[in-house]
Design an enzyme around this catalytic site. Structure first.
Site, PDB file in Angstrom:
ATOM      1  N   HIS A   1       9.997  38.717   4.432  1.00  0.00           N
ATOM      2  CA  HIS A   1      11.166  38.313   3.656  1.00  0.00           C
ATOM      3  C   HIS A   1      12.360  38.175   4.581  1.00  0.00           C
ATOM      4  O   HIS A   1      12.564  39.046   5.436  1.00  0.00           O
ATOM      5  CB  HIS A   1      11.471  39.362   2.582  1.00  0.00           C
ATOM      6  CG  HIS A   1      12.754  39.100   1.846  1.00  0.00           C
ATOM      7  ND1 HIS A   1      12.827  38.147   0.842  1.00  0.00           N
ATOM      8  CD2 HIS A   1      14.008  39.610   1.996  1.00  0.00           C
ATOM      9  CE1 HIS A   1      14.079  38.112   0.375  1.00  0.00           C
ATOM     10  NE2 HIS A   1      14.818  38.982   1.060  1.00  0.00           N
TER      11      HIS A   1
ATOM     12  N   GLY B   1       0.822  -1.207   0.000  1.00  0.00           N
ATOM     13  CA  GLY B   1       0.000   0.000   0.000  1.00  0.00           C
ATOM     14  C   GLY B   1       0.857   1.259   0.000  1.00  0.00           C
ATOM     15  O   GLY B   1       1.557   1.536   0.978  1.00  0.00           O
TER      16      GLY B   1
ATOM     17  N   GLU C   1       2.021  -1.463  -4.547  1.00  0.00           N
ATOM     18  CA  GLU C   1       0.746  -0.724  -4.608  1.00  0.00           C
ATOM     19  C   GLU C   1      -0.154  -1.334  -5.681  1.00  0.00           C
ATOM     20  O   GLU C   1       0.294  -1.582  -6.801  1.00  0.00           O
ATOM     21  CB  GLU C   1       1.026   0.758  -4.899  1.00  0.00           C
ATOM     22  CG  GLU C   1      -0.156   1.590  -5.345  1.00  0.00           C
ATOM     23  CD  GLU C   1      -1.288   1.677  -4.324  1.00  0.00           C
ATOM     24  OE1 GLU C   1      -1.016   1.906  -3.148  1.00  0.00           O
ATOM     25  OE2 GLU C   1      -2.462   1.500  -4.734  1.00  0.00           O
TER      26      GLU C   1
ATOM     27  N   SER D   1      -0.467  -1.551   4.917  1.00  0.00           N
ATOM     28  CA  SER D   1      -1.112  -0.234   5.102  1.00  0.00           C
ATOM     29  C   SER D   1      -2.038  -0.005   3.913  1.00  0.00           C
ATOM     30  O   SER D   1      -1.687   0.676   2.963  1.00  0.00           O
ATOM     31  CB  SER D   1      -0.047   0.865   5.196  1.00  0.00           C
ATOM     32  OG  SER D   1       0.914   0.718   4.164  1.00  0.00           O
TER      33      SER D   1
ATOM     34  N   ASP E   1     -13.489   9.231  12.209  1.00  0.00           N
ATOM     35  CA  ASP E   1     -13.250   8.125  11.269  1.00  0.00           C
ATOM     36  C   ASP E   1     -14.448   7.189  11.130  1.00  0.00           C
ATOM     37  O   ASP E   1     -14.520   6.425  10.172  1.00  0.00           O
ATOM     38  CB  ASP E   1     -12.062   7.274  11.740  1.00  0.00           C
ATOM     39  CG  ASP E   1     -10.727   7.964  11.549  1.00  0.00           C
ATOM     40  OD1 ASP E   1     -10.711   9.159  11.207  1.00  0.00           O
ATOM     41  OD2 ASP E   1      -9.694   7.299  11.749  1.00  0.00           O
TER      42      ASP E   1
ATOM     43  N   GLY F   1      -0.026   4.325   0.237  1.00  0.00           N
ATOM     44  CA  GLY F   1      -0.871   5.441   0.684  1.00  0.00           C
ATOM     45  C   GLY F   1      -0.117   6.256   1.722  1.00  0.00           C
ATOM     46  O   GLY F   1       1.125   6.248   1.772  1.00  0.00           O
ATOM     47  N   VAL F   2      -0.892   6.953   2.548  1.00  0.00           N
ATOM     48  CA  VAL F   2      -0.296   7.868   3.514  1.00  0.00           C
ATOM     49  C   VAL F   2       0.621   7.139   4.496  1.00  0.00           C
ATOM     50  O   VAL F   2       1.781   7.514   4.700  1.00  0.00           O
ATOM     51  CB  VAL F   2      -1.421   8.609   4.279  1.00  0.00           C
ATOM     52  CG1 VAL F   2      -0.850   9.627   5.219  1.00  0.00           C
ATOM     53  CG2 VAL F   2      -2.377   9.273   3.312  1.00  0.00           C
TER      54      VAL F   2
HETATM   55  P1  NAI Z   1      -4.570   4.978   2.305  1.00  0.00           P
HETATM   56  O1  NAI Z   1      -5.973   4.882   1.897  1.00  0.00           O
HETATM   57  O2  NAI Z   1      -3.897   6.286   2.421  1.00  0.00           O
HETATM   58  O3  NAI Z   1      -3.657   4.101   1.315  1.00  0.00           O
HETATM   59  C1  NAI Z   1      -3.852   2.724   1.135  1.00  0.00           C
HETATM   60  C2  NAI Z   1      -3.181   2.322  -0.149  1.00  0.00           C
HETATM   61  O4  NAI Z   1      -3.188   0.908  -0.214  1.00  0.00           O
HETATM   62  C3  NAI Z   1      -3.920   2.834  -1.384  1.00  0.00           C
HETATM   63  O5  NAI Z   1      -3.011   3.440  -2.258  1.00  0.00           O
HETATM   64  C4  NAI Z   1      -4.538   1.573  -1.954  1.00  0.00           C
HETATM   65  O6  NAI Z   1      -4.676   1.613  -3.356  1.00  0.00           O
HETATM   66  C5  NAI Z   1      -3.535   0.524  -1.531  1.00  0.00           C
HETATM   67  N1  NAI Z   1      -4.083  -0.841  -1.479  1.00  0.00           N
HETATM   68  C6  NAI Z   1      -5.315  -1.222  -1.068  1.00  0.00           C
HETATM   69  N2  NAI Z   1      -5.442  -2.551  -1.164  1.00  0.00           N
HETATM   70  C7  NAI Z   1      -4.263  -3.026  -1.628  1.00  0.00           C
HETATM   71  C8  NAI Z   1      -3.781  -4.321  -1.939  1.00  0.00           C
HETATM   72  N3  NAI Z   1      -4.542  -5.406  -1.786  1.00  0.00           N
HETATM   73  N4  NAI Z   1      -2.521  -4.447  -2.423  1.00  0.00           N
HETATM   74  C9  NAI Z   1      -1.730  -3.346  -2.585  1.00  0.00           C
HETATM   75  N5  NAI Z   1      -2.147  -2.093  -2.319  1.00  0.00           N
HETATM   76  C10 NAI Z   1      -3.388  -1.943  -1.831  1.00  0.00           C
HETATM   77  O7  NAI Z   1      -4.505   4.150   3.679  1.00  0.00           O
HETATM   78  P2  NAI Z   1      -3.395   4.063   4.802  1.00  0.00           P
HETATM   79  O8  NAI Z   1      -2.075   4.483   4.301  1.00  0.00           O
HETATM   80  O9  NAI Z   1      -3.549   2.719   5.401  1.00  0.00           O
HETATM   81  O10 NAI Z   1      -3.872   5.153   5.826  1.00  0.00           O
HETATM   82  C11 NAI Z   1      -5.197   5.104   6.334  1.00  0.00           C
HETATM   83  C12 NAI Z   1      -5.738   6.464   6.605  1.00  0.00           C
HETATM   84  O11 NAI Z   1      -5.111   6.968   7.779  1.00  0.00           O
HETATM   85  C13 NAI Z   1      -5.438   7.475   5.524  1.00  0.00           C
HETATM   86  O12 NAI Z   1      -6.411   7.498   4.519  1.00  0.00           O
HETATM   87  C14 NAI Z   1      -5.456   8.752   6.275  1.00  0.00           C
HETATM   88  O13 NAI Z   1      -6.756   9.246   6.283  1.00  0.00           O
HETATM   89  C15 NAI Z   1      -5.051   8.360   7.687  1.00  0.00           C
HETATM   90  N6  NAI Z   1      -3.706   8.830   7.945  1.00  0.00           N
HETATM   91  C16 NAI Z   1      -3.434  10.161   7.817  1.00  0.00           C
HETATM   92  C17 NAI Z   1      -2.179  10.631   8.043  1.00  0.00           C
HETATM   93  C18 NAI Z   1      -1.910  12.084   7.837  1.00  0.00           C
HETATM   94  O14 NAI Z   1      -2.831  12.871   7.800  1.00  0.00           O
HETATM   95  N7  NAI Z   1      -0.664  12.507   7.664  1.00  0.00           N
HETATM   96  C19 NAI Z   1      -1.075   9.755   8.441  1.00  0.00           C
HETATM   97  C20 NAI Z   1      -1.466   8.378   8.493  1.00  0.00           C
HETATM   98  C21 NAI Z   1      -2.737   7.965   8.272  1.00  0.00           C
END
Ligand code: NAI
Length: 471
Positions: free
Chosen positions: A450, A186, A209, A275, A318, A188-189
């Site tokens: 500045h 994954g 991904e 993730s 959430d 993602g974030v």
């Molecule tokens: P995410 O939704 O950001 O990313 C998950 C990724 O996993 C996506 O790109 C998806 O396409 C991929 N994926 C899904 N199934 C898969 C599979 N079977 N094989 C390979 N890839 C796959 O979710 P993530 O990173 O788990 O984070 C969850 C949530 O936590 C985020 O959406 C965010 O809202 C929150 N978060 C926010 C942060 C921030 O604001 N800085 C930091 C950490 C989390």
């Protein structure tokens, strides 16, 4: 006799504890139910964000950033450093100290605001003129209920997360040693943030991904630049994969997958982070006992004001629709407490900023150029790089840019997109501008100090009309 409260909040994450504080400020008798236990088995307030999310991850991000800087980036400043050593146990200890300070801080806030902390997990027992909620062996009664039970990591079928070898966000923040080879499922974030932490500390990181596009939620200019930076730093990212069997043994983990062309591949790693998104915590809430509507994916159904189908029951954060972001949950907590008090609060869901704490950071608010065009809007854009900003050069942080998307006819800012090491702080100018329905020209006409990084925001705004002064 059951204890009675005006407001009972279920969950003490950033949504729940803020809702409880605001309700108490408004004069209500408030209780907050929370049964989270930390790794030491102690009850702790703060939910995912404070215990195993935003706060500890940002502590490790900063520590790993310092480590990388000392090891690799001080020479440019004329500072030679030798003998840099990593003490991971101390780094983890610092992270824990910060977490404890923050979670104890909420205990202090509860005492200060006379909020009762009911220790355990809350479950609806019955509804009517007031709601009865069980917490362990006790039952409490409340006129108003705010559900803020948050989310947990989504796991993949057939892949057992033991939070030792195969980890979600919880285990991935607590590795006892730096894995030589780290696999991440994954991009993602969480995958990118934690992948960045462990890469900086020395792991070889491979991210797998499923989607064919990288960071599809970002403006394309930003995702392209991020791809360039992350792959240059050494993150190996494969897109369009299909994960197959995962075999985890102490001697190593094997992830079998098909690559984007369908060819069978194997990733060998020492630890694996899964993730792939998060799921709402609604099981065990007793929703059926009171007829609380939950959608097929487990989210509590709410309207724009976080009202559920039940009178006087609200749900925030959430566990309801919208981005899973702590600041969104907090603002919903404030809104709901004020609604209960008869006020008329409002959240502009179009101006919620997103921040990804990678290196460089990525932050945005509003629409990307592609989203705006897909929505039928005619846009003009302005972009300006940090590489010709004096402050960025002084900081040795010249990578990245600010991009502004504005309505072609009205000049109103529709979105701001930043990739830079300080993007998290800079994006707030875009949020404020959009909240006040400001135009690119408004930003361009505001005096910016500045030398500051914020001058790049102004130059990007000037560039919307192709009149940047410094390029
Ligand atoms: P995410 O939704 O950001 O990313 C998950 C990724 O996993 C996506 O790109 C998806 O396409 C991929 N994926 C899904 N199934 C898969 C599979 N079977 N094989 C390979 N890839 C796959 O979710 P993530 O990173 O788990 O984070 C969850 C949530 O936590 C985020 O959406 C965010 O809202 C929150 N978060 C926010 C942060 C921030 O604001 N800085 C930091 C950490 C989390």
């Amino acid at each position: 006799m059951a204890q009675t409260f005006d407001v009972v909040v279920i969950g003490a994450g950033p949504g729940g504890y803020i809702a409880a504080v605001r309700a108490a400020q408004l004069g209500f008798k408030v209780a907050c139910i929370e049964g989270w236990k930390n790794a030491k088995g102690e009850l702790a307030l703060g939910g995912t964000c404070l215990n195993v999310g935003c706060i500890p991850s940002k502590a490790l991000l900063s520590s790993s950033e310092e480590y990388e800087k000392v090891g690799h980036h001080l020479e440019d400043h004329g500072i030679a450093v030798s003998g840099v050593k990593l003490d991971l146990a101390k780094m983890q200890g610092r992270k824990e100290t910060i977490v404890t300070k923050m979670t104890k801080g909420i205990e202090f806030l509860f005492k200060k605001n006379k909020i009762a902390w009911l220790q355990g997990f809350g479950k609806f027992v019955s509804g009517g003129a007031s709601y009865r909620i069980a917490v362990g062996n006790e039952t409490v009664e409340a006129k108003y209920v705010i559900v803020a039970t948050g989310s947990r990591a989504r796991h993949l079928p057939g892949i057992t997360v033991d939070n030792d070898l195969v980890c979600d966000n919880e285990g991935a923040l607590a590795f006892p040693s730096v894995p030589r080879r780290l696999g991440v499922i994954g991009a993602g974030v969480i995958g990118l943030e934690l992948g960045s932490v462990w890469r900086r500390l020395g792991s070889e990181v491979t991210i797998l991904e499923a989607l064919p596009n990288f960071l599809g939620a970002c403006d394309e200019a930003v995702s392209k630049e991020a791809w360039k930076q992350f792959t240059r730093q050494g993150l190996a990212i494969s897109l369009g994969v299909k994960i197959g069997k995962v075999t985890a043994k102490k001697s190593g983990i094997t992830v079998e997958y098909n690559d984007k062309d369908g060819a069978a591949q194997k990733l060998e790693c020492d630890r694996l982070i899964v993730s792939v998104g998060r799921v709402p915590n609604t099981d065990g809430l007793g929703a059926d006992a009171v007829g609380l509507k939950v959608d097929p994916r487990g989210f509590i159904e709410v309207d724009g004001h976080c009202k559920t189908n039940l009178p006087n029951v609200y749900a925030i954060g959430d566990v309801v629709r919208g981005p899973m972001l702590a600041h969104k949950a907090e603002d919903e907590g404030v809104m709901v407490a004020e609604l209960i008090a008869g006020q008329k609060p409002h959240i502009d869901y179009d101006t919620i900023p997103w921040i990804i704490y990678t290196s460089p950071e990525i932050a945005w608010v509003g629409k990307s150029e592609q989203q705006a065009k897909a929505a039928g809007l005619t846009v003009k854009t302005g972009q300006f790089p940090f590489s010709i900003n004096g402050r960025a050069l002084g900081l040795n942080e010249p990578t990245g840019f600010v991009k502004i998307v504005a309505d072609a006819a009205t000049d109103r800012v529709l979105g701001m997109h930043i990739i830079h090491s300080r993007a998290s702080d800079l994006i707030q100018e875009g949020v404020t501008t959009m909240e006040f329905a400001g135009a690119a020209e408004d930003i361009a006409r505001i005096v910016h100090g500045h030398p500051t990084l914020a001058e790049v925001v102004r130059e990007a705004a000037l560039n919307v009309d192709k009149r940047s002064l410094n390029s």
